[in-house]
Design an enzyme around this catalytic site. Structure first.
Site, PDB file in Angstrom:
ATOM      1  N   GLN A  69       0.823  -1.207   0.000  1.00  0.00           N
ATOM      2  CA  GLN A  69       0.000   0.000   0.000  1.00  0.00           C
ATOM      3  C   GLN A  69       0.856   1.254   0.000  1.00  0.00           C
ATOM      4  O   GLN A  69       0.944   1.930  -1.020  1.00  0.00           O
ATOM      5  CB  GLN A  69      -0.968  -0.015   1.178  1.00  0.00           C
ATOM      6  CG  GLN A  69      -2.082   1.009   1.053  1.00  0.00           C
ATOM      7  CD  GLN A  69      -3.325   0.607   1.839  1.00  0.00           C
ATOM      8  OE1 GLN A  69      -3.412  -0.484   2.397  1.00  0.00           O
ATOM      9  NE2 GLN A  69      -4.303   1.487   1.876  1.00  0.00           N
ATOM     10  N   ASP A  70       1.491   1.585   1.117  1.00  0.00           N
ATOM     11  CA  ASP A  70       2.395   2.736   1.125  1.00  0.00           C
ATOM     12  C   ASP A  70       3.619   2.390   1.969  1.00  0.00           C
ATOM     13  O   ASP A  70       3.625   1.407   2.704  1.00  0.00           O
ATOM     14  CB  ASP A  70       1.707   4.026   1.591  1.00  0.00           C
ATOM     15  CG  ASP A  70       1.280   4.013   3.043  1.00  0.00           C
ATOM     16  OD1 ASP A  70       1.080   2.918   3.608  1.00  0.00           O
ATOM     17  OD2 ASP A  70       1.135   5.100   3.620  1.00  0.00           O
ATOM     18  N   PRO A  71       4.680   3.176   1.854  1.00  0.00           N
ATOM     19  CA  PRO A  71       5.934   2.827   2.534  1.00  0.00           C
ATOM     20  C   PRO A  71       5.790   2.851   4.055  1.00  0.00           C
ATOM     21  O   PRO A  71       4.939   3.550   4.613  1.00  0.00           O
ATOM     22  CB  PRO A  71       6.905   3.918   2.062  1.00  0.00           C
ATOM     23  CG  PRO A  71       6.314   4.468   0.802  1.00  0.00           C
ATOM     24  CD  PRO A  71       4.828   4.368   0.995  1.00  0.00           C
ATOM     25  N   THR A 130       1.387   3.499  -3.384  1.00  0.00           N
ATOM     26  CA  THR A 130       1.814   4.870  -3.109  1.00  0.00           C
ATOM     27  C   THR A 130       3.299   4.798  -2.779  1.00  0.00           C
ATOM     28  O   THR A 130       3.709   3.965  -1.975  1.00  0.00           O
ATOM     29  CB  THR A 130       1.027   5.471  -1.931  1.00  0.00           C
ATOM     30  OG1 THR A 130      -0.358   5.530  -2.272  1.00  0.00           O
ATOM     31  CG2 THR A 130       1.518   6.874  -1.595  1.00  0.00           C
ATOM     32  N   ALA A 139      -0.163   6.636   5.366  1.00  0.00           N
ATOM     33  CA  ALA A 139      -1.087   6.941   4.268  1.00  0.00           C
ATOM     34  C   ALA A 139      -1.208   8.432   3.987  1.00  0.00           C
ATOM     35  O   ALA A 139      -2.150   8.870   3.338  1.00  0.00           O
ATOM     36  CB  ALA A 139      -2.469   6.335   4.535  1.00  0.00           C
TER      37      ALA A 139
END
Length: 230
Positions: A69-71, A130, A139
C-alpha cells in the site's frame, strides 16, 4: 520527477512509462512533494530509493508481482520495496507473518532480517501503490497522484509478457485485480498478512509454492524465496 536524465530509472521502465511523466497528475504530485520538503517534512523513502522497486526489477525480468500500500513511515525502514525494510531494522509484523507462511509452505528458515532485496533481484516486483509517505503519518500521501502512476505500472506489466504471478493480499491489493489480464497470468488472492488478519486465511494460503509451480509449468525459472543471512 520528470522523464529526463535527472531521474534514475531503469531504461526499459523509463521508456514504458515515459508518457506518465508528462501527465497533469505528475506535475501536481511533484509540486505536492516540493511543498512538503519546503515545509520541512521528512519524506520516506529517501529520494534515490523512491523508484527502487523498478530499478531493482527491470520490466523484462518481472516474474512475480507483490503489491503493498504505502511505505513504512518509521526512520530507516522504507527503501522502496513493499513489505521490506533496510538491514538492521526490526522485521515488521506483516513480514513476520510472510516468513511464517514461507516456513509452513516451503520449509524455508526464517531470516534474521527484513530485507527482501534478493527477491527483487530475481524478478519479484515489490510495488507499493503509493511510493512516498511523511514520517510518522501513515497513508499521508495516498490520493496525491501516485495511484495513477502505479496503476499504469501494473497495466504495463500485465501487457508486457505472459505467465506472471500476481500476489494480491488484502482488499487494497485486490482492488487492483481489474488491471491484470487474468487470461495471461496467475492471480492469487488472500487476506493481508497483517496480525489483524493473517490467521483468517493468509497463513496456509500456499502462495509461494503455487507461484513457483506455475512459473515452472511455463518454462520460467522459479524464485528462490530463501533470503541470505545479513
Amino acid at each position: 520527477m520528470t522523464s529526463d536524465d535527472r531521474i534514475k530509472l531503469e531504461p526499459i521502465w523509463k521508456e514504458a512509462l515515459r508518457d506518465e511523466f508528462e501527465q497533469p497528475y505528475m506535475a501536481q504530485l511533484r509540486e505536492f512533494l516540493r511543498q512538503e520538503h519546503a515545509a520541512g517534512k521528512e519524506i520516506y523513502p529517501p529520494g534515490p530509493l523512491i523508484f527502487n522497486a523498478l530499478n531493482s526489477t527491470p520490466l523484462n525480468n518481472v516474474k512475480v508481482v507483490i503489491l503493498g500500500q504505502d511505505p513504512y513511515h518509521g526512520p530507516n525502514q522504507a527503501h522502496g520495496l513493499c513489505f521490506s525494510v533496510q538491514p538492521g531494522v526490526p522485521t515488521p509484523p506483516s513480514l513476520v507473518n510472510i516468513y511464517k507462511e514461507l516456513k509452513r509452505d516451503l520449509n524455508i528458515d526464517i531470516p534474521n532480517h527484513g530485507c527482501l532485496q534478493s527477491w527483487a533481484d530475481q524478478g519479484v516486483l515489490l510495488l507499493n501503490t503509493t511510493l512516498t509517505v511523511e514520517r510518522a503519518n501513515a497513508a499521508s500521501h495516498a490520493g496525491k497522484g501516485w495511484q495513477h502512476f502505479t496503476d499504469r505500472i501494473i497495466q504495463v506489466v500485465s501487457e508486457h509478457q505472459p505467465h506472471l504471478v500476481f500476489l494480491l493480499w488484502g482488499a487494497h491489493a485486490q482492488s487492483k485485480q481489474k488491471l491484470v489480464d487474468a487470461t495471461k497470468h496467475l492471480v492469487l488472492t488472500s487476506v493481508h498478512p497483517s496480525p489483524l488478519s493473517a490467521y483468517k486465511g493468509f497463513l496456509g494460503n500456499g502462495h509461494f509454492g503455487r507461484a513457483n509451480k506455475y512459473l515452472e509449468q511455463n518454462g520460467i525459472e522459479p524464485i528462490d524465496w530463501r533470503l541470505p543471512v545479513l
